[in-house]
Design a protein around this motif. Sequence first.
Motif, PDB file in Angstrom:
ATOM      1  N   THR A  10       0.822  -1.201   0.000  1.00  0.00           N
ATOM      2  CA  THR A  10       0.000   0.000   0.000  1.00  0.00           C
ATOM      3  C   THR A  10       0.853   1.246   0.000  1.00  0.00           C
ATOM      4  O   THR A  10       2.006   1.222   0.447  1.00  0.00           O
ATOM      5  N   ARG A  11       0.289   2.326  -0.490  1.00  0.00           N
ATOM      6  CA  ARG A  11       0.893   3.649  -0.397  1.00  0.00           C
ATOM      7  C   ARG A  11       0.205   4.467   0.702  1.00  0.00           C
ATOM      8  O   ARG A  11       0.590   5.599   0.957  1.00  0.00           O
ATOM      9  N   VAL A  12      -0.788   3.888   1.355  1.00  0.00           N
ATOM     10  CA  VAL A  12      -1.471   4.554   2.462  1.00  0.00           C
ATOM     11  C   VAL A  12      -0.480   4.682   3.616  1.00  0.00           C
ATOM     12  O   VAL A  12       0.311   3.764   3.865  1.00  0.00           O
ATOM     13  N   GLU A  13      -0.514   5.804   4.314  1.00  0.00           N
ATOM     14  CA  GLU A  13       0.373   6.032   5.453  1.00  0.00           C
ATOM     15  C   GLU A  13       0.263   4.862   6.427  1.00  0.00           C
ATOM     16  O   GLU A  13      -0.822   4.351   6.685  1.00  0.00           O
ATOM     17  N   ARG A  15       0.465   4.159   9.717  1.00  0.00           N
ATOM     18  CA  ARG A  15      -0.408   4.126  10.901  1.00  0.00           C
ATOM     19  C   ARG A  15      -1.864   4.037  10.485  1.00  0.00           C
ATOM     20  O   ARG A  15      -2.646   3.284  11.076  1.00  0.00           O
ATOM     21  N   ALA A  16      -2.234   4.792   9.468  1.00  0.00           N
ATOM     22  CA  ALA A  16      -3.617   4.774   8.982  1.00  0.00           C
ATOM     23  C   ALA A  16      -3.963   3.403   8.377  1.00  0.00           C
ATOM     24  O   ALA A  16      -5.048   2.871   8.619  1.00  0.00           O
ATOM     25  N   ALA A  17      -3.032   2.837   7.617  1.00  0.00           N
ATOM     26  CA  ALA A  17      -3.273   1.531   7.008  1.00  0.00           C
ATOM     27  C   ALA A  17      -3.409   0.444   8.071  1.00  0.00           C
ATOM     28  O   ALA A  17      -4.297  -0.412   7.985  1.00  0.00           O
ATOM     29  N   THR A  18      -2.545   0.485   9.088  1.00  0.00           N
ATOM     30  CA  THR A  18      -2.594  -0.515  10.150  1.00  0.00           C
ATOM     31  C   THR A  18      -3.903  -0.407  10.926  1.00  0.00           C
ATOM     32  O   THR A  18      -4.567  -1.416  11.190  1.00  0.00           O
ATOM     33  N   SER A  19      -4.307   0.799  11.264  1.00  0.00           N
ATOM     34  CA  SER A  19      -5.586   1.004  11.959  1.00  0.00           C
ATOM     35  C   SER A  19      -6.755   0.529  11.103  1.00  0.00           C
ATOM     36  O   SER A  19      -7.707  -0.070  11.611  1.00  0.00           O
ATOM     37  N   PHE A  20      -6.673   0.802   9.801  1.00  0.00           N
ATOM     38  CA  PHE A  20      -7.734   0.368   8.888  1.00  0.00           C
ATOM     39  C   PHE A  20      -7.854  -1.157   8.881  1.00  0.00           C
ATOM     40  O   PHE A  20      -8.955  -1.706   8.913  1.00  0.00           O
ATOM     41  N   VAL A  21      -6.723  -1.863   8.859  1.00  0.00           N
ATOM     42  CA  VAL A  21      -6.746  -3.329   8.905  1.00  0.00           C
ATOM     43  C   VAL A  21      -7.390  -3.799  10.207  1.00  0.00           C
ATOM     44  O   VAL A  21      -8.276  -4.654  10.202  1.00  0.00           O
ATOM     45  N   THR A  24     -11.137  -3.143  10.178  1.00  0.00           N
ATOM     46  CA  THR A  24     -11.819  -4.006   9.211  1.00  0.00           C
ATOM     47  C   THR A  24     -11.957  -5.426   9.751  1.00  0.00           C
ATOM     48  O   THR A  24     -13.026  -6.035   9.661  1.00  0.00           O
ATOM     49  N   VAL A  25     -10.887  -5.958  10.311  1.00  0.00           N
ATOM     50  CA  VAL A  25     -10.931  -7.311  10.885  1.00  0.00           C
ATOM     51  C   VAL A  25     -11.981  -7.371  11.985  1.00  0.00           C
ATOM     52  O   VAL A  25     -12.807  -8.300  12.028  1.00  0.00           O
ATOM     53  N   ASN A  26     -11.996  -6.393  12.867  1.00  0.00           N
ATOM     54  CA  ASN A  26     -12.981  -6.372  13.947  1.00  0.00           C
ATOM     55  C   ASN A  26     -14.402  -6.243  13.418  1.00  0.00           C
ATOM     56  O   ASN A  26     -15.319  -6.905  13.910  1.00  0.00           O
ATOM     57  N   ARG A  27     -14.597  -5.402  12.410  1.00  0.00           N
ATOM     58  CA  ARG A  27     -15.931  -5.173  11.849  1.00  0.00           C
ATOM     59  C   ARG A  27     -16.525  -6.442  11.238  1.00  0.00           C
ATOM     60  O   ARG A  27     -17.738  -6.652  11.289  1.00  0.00           O
ATOM     61  N   VAL A  58     -10.491  -9.182   2.023  1.00  0.00           N
ATOM     62  CA  VAL A  58      -9.678  -8.796   0.859  1.00  0.00           C
ATOM     63  C   VAL A  58     -10.358  -7.659   0.091  1.00  0.00           C
ATOM     64  O   VAL A  58      -9.716  -6.671  -0.262  1.00  0.00           O
ATOM     65  N   ALA A  59     -11.668  -7.766  -0.131  1.00  0.00           N
ATOM     66  CA  ALA A  59     -12.396  -6.718  -0.860  1.00  0.00           C
ATOM     67  C   ALA A  59     -12.356  -5.390  -0.104  1.00  0.00           C
ATOM     68  O   ALA A  59     -12.124  -4.333  -0.709  1.00  0.00           O
ATOM     69  N   ALA A  60     -12.535  -5.429   1.207  1.00  0.00           N
ATOM     70  CA  ALA A  60     -12.526  -4.202   2.008  1.00  0.00           C
ATOM     71  C   ALA A  60     -11.140  -3.562   2.020  1.00  0.00           C
ATOM     72  O   ALA A  60     -11.021  -2.334   1.916  1.00  0.00           O
ATOM     73  N   LEU A  61     -10.095  -4.372   2.146  1.00  0.00           N
ATOM     74  CA  LEU A  61      -8.741  -3.825   2.137  1.00  0.00           C
ATOM     75  C   LEU A  61      -8.426  -3.172   0.805  1.00  0.00           C
ATOM     76  O   LEU A  61      -7.858  -2.076   0.757  1.00  0.00           O
ATOM     77  N   GLU A  62      -8.799  -3.826  -0.278  1.00  0.00           N
ATOM     78  CA  GLU A  62      -8.529  -3.252  -1.597  1.00  0.00           C
ATOM     79  C   GLU A  62      -9.302  -1.956  -1.800  1.00  0.00           C
ATOM     80  O   GLU A  62      -8.783  -1.010  -2.379  1.00  0.00           O
ATOM     81  N   GLU A  63     -10.526  -1.901  -1.285  1.00  0.00           N
ATOM     82  CA  GLU A  63     -11.311  -0.673  -1.376  1.00  0.00           C
ATOM     83  C   GLU A  63     -10.647   0.454  -0.588  1.00  0.00           C
ATOM     84  O   GLU A  63     -10.751   1.624  -0.942  1.00  0.00           O
ATOM     85  N   GLY A  64      -9.922   0.109   0.473  1.00  0.00           N
ATOM     86  CA  GLY A  64      -9.220   1.085   1.295  1.00  0.00           C
ATOM     87  C   GLY A  64      -7.815   1.398   0.818  1.00  0.00           C
ATOM     88  O   GLY A  64      -7.051   2.064   1.526  1.00  0.00           O
TER      89      GLY A  64
END
Length: 108
Positions: A10-13, A15-21, A24-27, A58-64
């Motif tokens: 990813t090119r997402v920053e 900390r933001a990418a890790t929090s997003f993962v 997403t896993v929790n959700r 996988v779909a949610a991560l790619e969308e993010g």
Amino acid sequence: MSIVMLTAVTRVERRAATSFVFDTVNRIGGWIDDVRMYSNLMNTIRLTLPAGAFAVLVAALEEGGIMVDPLQDPGDLRDAATECMATLQLTFIHDEPDLKREVPTVPG
């Protein structure tokens, strides 16, 4: 029980990418077991998910903005209710210098 091994970039920053993962896993009904951070270049996240949730993950991560390599079915993913352990190796693409950590001197 097999371990699902996912790799992503990813090119997402970071900390933001890790929090997003994590979010997403929790959700989608899973949880984070462990995280290993390798400087600002890569994280390895160990997680547990219901087998039926991997395609959603996988779909949610790619969308993010986190591009995941194609999911390899280890066989355990066929029973959607089975809990499966997984690792996600997340590599960060950026122009930042490597993180340097000060190691305190130990009196000896």
